[in-house]
Design an enzyme around this catalytic site. Structure first.
Site, PDB file in Angstrom:
ATOM      1  N   ASP A   3      -9.213  57.624  65.741  1.00  0.00           N
ATOM      2  CA  ASP A   3      -9.820  58.821  66.323  1.00  0.00           C
ATOM      3  C   ASP A   3      -9.895  59.935  65.288  1.00  0.00           C
ATOM      4  O   ASP A   3     -10.771  60.802  65.360  1.00  0.00           O
ATOM      5  CB  ASP A   3      -9.027  59.289  67.549  1.00  0.00           C
ATOM      6  CG  ASP A   3      -9.899  60.022  68.552  1.00  0.00           C
ATOM      7  OD1 ASP A   3     -11.125  60.132  68.323  1.00  0.00           O
ATOM      8  OD2 ASP A   3      -9.371  60.481  69.570  1.00  0.00           O
ATOM      9  N   CYS A 226     -14.356  67.400  68.118  1.00  0.00           N
ATOM     10  CA  CYS A 226     -15.232  66.964  69.198  1.00  0.00           C
ATOM     11  C   CYS A 226     -16.649  67.474  68.945  1.00  0.00           C
ATOM     12  O   CYS A 226     -16.833  68.635  68.581  1.00  0.00           O
ATOM     13  CB  CYS A 226     -14.697  67.539  70.504  1.00  0.00           C
ATOM     14  SG  CYS A 226     -15.877  67.527  71.849  1.00  0.00           S
ATOM     15  N   ASN A 235      -7.809  66.021  67.779  1.00  0.00           N
ATOM     16  CA  ASN A 235      -6.646  65.501  68.483  1.00  0.00           C
ATOM     17  C   ASN A 235      -5.441  66.399  68.224  1.00  0.00           C
ATOM     18  O   ASN A 235      -5.390  67.127  67.235  1.00  0.00           O
ATOM     19  CB  ASN A 235      -6.301  64.095  67.935  1.00  0.00           C
ATOM     20  CG  ASN A 235      -7.334  63.050  68.285  1.00  0.00           C
ATOM     21  OD1 ASN A 235      -7.173  62.302  69.225  1.00  0.00           O
ATOM     22  ND2 ASN A 235      -8.416  63.003  67.530  1.00  0.00           N
TER      23      ASN A 235
END
Lengths: 320, 320
Positions: A3, A226, A235
């Site tokens: 991620d 994002c 994150n």
């Protein structure tokens, strides 16, 4: 790694990914999501999934996981001997379509099929994206999360990860949702996957802890921004998370100093600063030296007390 | 404004400080620390304290406070008609000497004198710096904080502010310390002053809320970095704090959108980016439009389901 790197515009060379994963593997973390077996066109930053999985050291006690969205991805992951599949489906239709180009129902069916045929060969976890809200649809009913989770629990997954995909969750909500779902799924490893998009990441960790959650996803340096919030954090940051848990007295089993050293490599790897704080500030219990002139300052202060200045310093404020 | 700007190398013009304070005054905050009456040599960024206090609009219902370290500062503040003095003393000797060039005992005596002679004319609060730890001495015994606080409670202050001056506090500690002190000082307005130096700022807010704290210091954009942690965040960020409290359902009385608009002026005023997240990401309940091709994506997904591809998509993983 997955991620954190998937959205980065630079391609981190395979050898550097491997070196970093190898070093992280010795920090005491219990699960490392090393890569994703997704389309190289969709996620070019992770197009070297096979090479990464084949070249990393498999440190005993560490589960090396990979994200998978479909059958082809699962086949590739199995060929590489990953320890755990991380299947992803969104709690709501709009996000699932936008994220995976499948309807939610199609995704659930595909991932249940994968679960049925893989569960005897490796651990399977399912990540429920937008579990705390969708940036397009808004609030998500907990029943949607419960319904999806129930199907995967029945199918035999080891764990469920509740994802605050775009950092919409607040601590009160996290505590309520995690508490309710943990009670419904005893025996399931429940993980919180949080983003710090609006600064609430570690506050939500504390709320999760209060609700009994003991597994948290995070990324080194807090990478993983994002697309809906340019300029915002990604994150929650692995080293900041471990640091806070350490400070609170939780036994994380993680070598914080070694982890911070890993995290300090991230800006060089991705070519920009990262949101993590502890890699700048050092741990809470780091001692800084007092100013060199402290004793002289004290002597001057005490000397003033013995002179007229001391009287002046202590004289009451003049009424005006 | 005070803690946010005091360390900035640029001097924000008085007119811009005044314009910003005036705008903040209409956002619904109940206390604004407008400036400090300290040495212009020590804190050049706030050398225009008198001008700021004389030129700002005094919005009814808002308490305009100023930081004061000594008698001269208190006199200057009284002349300007501030609503509230914020007196500062550190919980430990080393920090107090380094910060104010007085011993802790001298500072306590001087500030008690100020309290005695000003308390009938305006509200007085005392901020206890390093209440959760000193970056030079380390852990701080809660009895040191209690002892200082007790003296000021006896002297008639309106409030006590517990300061995590360099962001060392963790949520477990905040909850324990605040709970214990709130119980000892009923009737005193207890404020938490937190820094986000190690990312724990808003987590500590939640811990404070759990302990019954309802007053929090913060700075717009999260300005106010610490000299001991270059590159790290400053105070907790006002707009991120209000945003979290809003999301959690607390009635803050603050107009969040207007506050965010104020916060977005900070990078221009100080000449660099700020740590606040919400000014980048927008509020949690902001809705983003779905991708323009979402319906086409759905139709293609459903069409695949009716063709051979659908079967392929749903076919179980081949055993190998």
């Amino acid at each position: 790694m997955r991620d954190g790197l998937q959205m980065e515009p630079v391609f981190v060379p395979t050898s550097e990914k491997v070196a970093l994963i190898d070093e992280i593997g010795h920090c005491g973390l219990n699960r490392i999501e090393a890569t994703s077996f997704t389309s190289a066109k969709a996620i070019p930053a992770l197009s070297d999934a096979e090479a990464v999985m084949h070249e990393i050291e498999r440190v005993p006690g560490v589960r090396y996981a990979a994200l998978v969205l479909n059958r082809r991805g699962a086949e590739r992951a199995l060929e590489c001997g990953v320890d755990e599949l991380n299947l992803v489906v969104s709690a709501n239709e709009t996000h699932n379509l936008a994220n995976t180009r499948m309807t939610r129902a199609q995704a659930v069916r595909a991932l249940l099929d994968i679960t049925a045929f893989c569960r005897d060969r490796l651990a399977i976890g399912v990540s429920i994206a937008t579990a705390f809200g969708c940036p397009m649809e808004g609030a998500i009913d907990i029943d949607s999360v419960l319904d999806i989770g129930n199907q995967f629990v029945a199918a035999g997954v080891r764990g469920i990860t509740l994802c605050d995909t775009t950092g919409m969750a607040n601590p009160r909500q996290v505590k309520a949702v995690c508490g309710a779902l943990a009670a419904r799924w005893p025996g399931i490893e429940l993980t919180l996957h949080l983003h710090n998009t609006r600064g609430m990441g570690l506050a939500n960790v504390v709320a999760g802890l209060d609700a009994g959650i003991r597994h948290f996803d995070a990324s080194l340096g807090g990478l993983g921004g994002c697309p809906f919030a340019p300029g915002a954090s990604g994150n929650i940051c692995t080293e900041d998370l471990v640091h806070m848990l350490d400070a609170m007295g939780y036994a994380t089993g993680v070598d914080l100093e070694r982890l911070i050293a890993c995290a300090r490599r991230m800006p060089g790897l991705v070519g920009h600063g990262v949101p993590g704080q502890v890699q700048h500030a050092g741990a809470w219990d780091h001692r800084f030296p007092p100013p060199a002139d402290l004793e002289a300052t004290r002597e001057r202060a005490l000397a003033r007390e013995l002179s007229g200045d001391a009287y002046r310093a202590m004289r009451p404020v003049v009424e005006r």
